[in-house]
Design a protein around this motif. Structure first.
Motif, PDB file in Angstrom:
ATOM      1  N   THR A 194       0.840  -1.351   0.080  1.00  0.00           N
ATOM      2  CA  THR A 194      -0.076  -0.107  -0.092  1.00  0.00           C
ATOM      3  C   THR A 194       0.639   1.403   0.092  1.00  0.00           C
ATOM      4  OG1 THR A 194      -1.781  -1.140   1.397  1.00  0.00           O
ATOM      5  CG2 THR A 194      -1.863   1.064   1.160  1.00  0.00           C
ATOM      6  N   THR A 214      -4.354   6.802   2.019  1.00  0.00           N
ATOM      7  CA  THR A 214      -3.234   5.910   1.328  1.00  0.00           C
ATOM      8  C   THR A 214      -2.075   5.735   1.955  1.00  0.00           C
ATOM      9  OG1 THR A 214      -2.513   7.892  -0.304  1.00  0.00           O
ATOM     10  CG2 THR A 214      -4.214   6.476  -0.867  1.00  0.00           C
ATOM     11  N   HIS A 244       2.836   4.814  -3.680  1.00  0.00           N
ATOM     12  CA  HIS A 244       3.166   6.130  -3.781  1.00  0.00           C
ATOM     13  C   HIS A 244       4.353   6.219  -4.778  1.00  0.00           C
ATOM     14  CE1 HIS A 244       0.741   5.916  -0.120  1.00  0.00           C
ATOM     15  NE2 HIS A 244       0.289   7.102  -0.340  1.00  0.00           N
ATOM     16  N   ALA A 297      -6.241   3.927  -2.112  1.00  0.00           N
ATOM     17  CA  ALA A 297      -5.139   3.952  -3.107  1.00  0.00           C
ATOM     18  C   ALA A 297      -5.913   3.726  -4.752  1.00  0.00           C
ATOM     19  CB  ALA A 297      -4.008   3.003  -2.828  1.00  0.00           C
ATOM     20  N   GLY A 335      -2.710  -1.430  -5.469  1.00  0.00           N
ATOM     21  CA  GLY A 335      -3.672  -1.163  -4.205  1.00  0.00           C
ATOM     22  C   GLY A 335      -4.560  -2.282  -4.246  1.00  0.00           C
ATOM     23  N   ALA A 356      -6.843   1.982   3.611  1.00  0.00           N
ATOM     24  CA  ALA A 356      -5.681   2.475   2.764  1.00  0.00           C
ATOM     25  C   ALA A 356      -5.626   1.947   1.333  1.00  0.00           C
ATOM     26  CB  ALA A 356      -4.567   2.421   3.517  1.00  0.00           C
TER      27      ALA A 356
END
Length: 400
Positions: free
Chosen positions: A214, A303, A218, A277, A366, A273
């Motif tokens: 998770t 997220t 990013h 995402a 995700g 989260a």
């Protein structure tokens, strides 16, 4: 001074350095004459080094029963490395110092997280309201360093490192001392045995992988988010506001997180989260209107923030106190080292081929994380995953 204020100060001083380092370390490296390949090598190797080093120091702290002392050692070592960067010239010396710095400084965080989560469990401290001061000082440090770069040379970044890490040493002195533990008659085991004891449990492994993945969603955002928005025609001011929106949303979540952590629980926080995402990166990949993009940035509260809260809560509940720092360091090594490092390396060619549509890959990650967290939720009901006492575990082993 209350424990909550002391820990809030510790988080604040820690993230002063992070707020300068994350946005501007590559800028400083470029000013020292390193090319793009050398810069990426310094950053990537620094991520992977945490895999071994952070669990080692955490297990040492668990063995000594003195996390404060180990955190102070690491804080002083980090400051020494920053001082050496002031004099470093050339790729080789800079790489060596950066590797040591990125081995010792990130190893402080699992120790502080362990102390903070024990305070939450045993004393009812509001973890989120303490942790949010790290996010606040991150913004202040990033803005301050950016302002300095407007009118002075990039060499000032190394001076900012020294100043921030000097504050970090002062903050580490505020950490509470661990309660003394009674000596046990059995012979001590290796630190590797401590790591293996908690790290081999299937539920622990599945959860850490799900939470780490998770966080790794990013990767495109951290590495190419600003570049993608520049290519889409957004001004630097708008891009700065977009980044700030994410961190402010994270701070808000931390502020209200006390009841959420109690009611939702660790696994469902990570599921939340992962679901956020999927939504955030799918919409971002479609180049939405700027107003909707700001809404997606506000999902950073979930997220990143919800994933972090869920992970530290899970580790605090699933690991016995004697392995608490070791378990936190294993999660940190996976989330900030192994998984993030692998995804960051792999996403480069994908972004080159797909551009902003690479965010679709992050949405897919995700979905995988959501499935993994759901599987953990079916098997884990809040119990400790290792023996509460080392002697108890040895008796179980002899029984088998």
């Amino acid at each position: 001074m209350s424990l909550a204020i002391r820990l809030a100060t510790v988080y604040g001083t820690m993230f002063l350095f992070t707020g300068v380092y994350l946005p501007f370390f590559p800028v400083w490296l470029k000013s020292k004459g390193l090319d793009a390949g050398e810069i990426s090598l310094v950053v990537a190797l620094s991520l992977f080094l945490r895999i071994v080093v952070s669990p080692f120091f955490a297990s040492l702290a668990d063995r000594l029963g003195d996390r404060r002392r180990v955190a102070l050692w690491l804080a002083w070592a980090s400051l020494a490395c920053a001082g050496l960067l002031l004099m470093a010239e050339g790729f080789g010396p800079i790489l060596l110092i950066a590797l040591v710095l990125n081995a010792v400084f990130p190893s402080i965080s699992p120790l502080v997280e362990t102390i903070a989560m024990r305070a939450r469990i045993e004393e009812g401290m509001n973890y989120g309201r303490v942790r949010m001061w790290g996010s606040i000082t991150f913004i202040a440090a990033s803005a301050g360093a950016g302002w300095l770069l407007e009118w002075t040379a990039p060499s000032v970044i190394a001076l900012c490192f020294v100043a921030a890490l000097l504050c970090n040493v002062a903050g580490a002195w505020l950490l509470p001392e661990d309660a003394p533990r009674k000596a046990r008659p059995h012979a001590p085991r290796s630190r590797f045995a401590d790591v293996l004891e908690i790290g081999r449990h299937p539920v622990f492994v599945f959860f850490v992988l799900a939470a780490s993945l998770t966080q790794a969603t990013h990767a495109v955002y951290y590495a190419f988010g600003s570049l993608a928005w520049q290519a889409q025609g957004y001004s630097d001011m708008v891009i700065g506001l977009l980044w700030a929106t994410g961190v402010v949303a994270e701070i808000v979540l931390f502020y209200i997180s006390g009841p959420l952590m109690a009611r939702i629980g660790a696994v469902r926080l990570v599921m939340l989260a992962a679901a956020a995402a999927i939504l955030r990166w799918t919409v971002t990949a479609l180049d939405p209107p700027v107003a909707l993009l700001f809404v997606m940035q506000a999902l950073h509260a979930f997220t990143f923030g919800a994933a972090h809260l869920g992970a530290v809560q899970f580790v605090a509940q699933a690991a016995p106190p004697r392995l608490a720092a070791t378990a936190q360091s294993l999660y940190a090594a996976m989330a900030s080292g192994v998984i993030m490092g692998l995804v960051t390396i792999g996403i480069g060619p994908i972004y080159e081929a797909l551009g902003p549509h690479a965010y679709f890959v992050m949405a897919g990650a995700g979905a995988v994380s959501l499935a993994g967290a759901f599987m953990v939720g079916l098997r884990w009901k809040g119990e400790v995953l290792a023996a509460e006492d080392e002697g108890e575990e040895r008796q179980e082993e002899h029984g088998h």
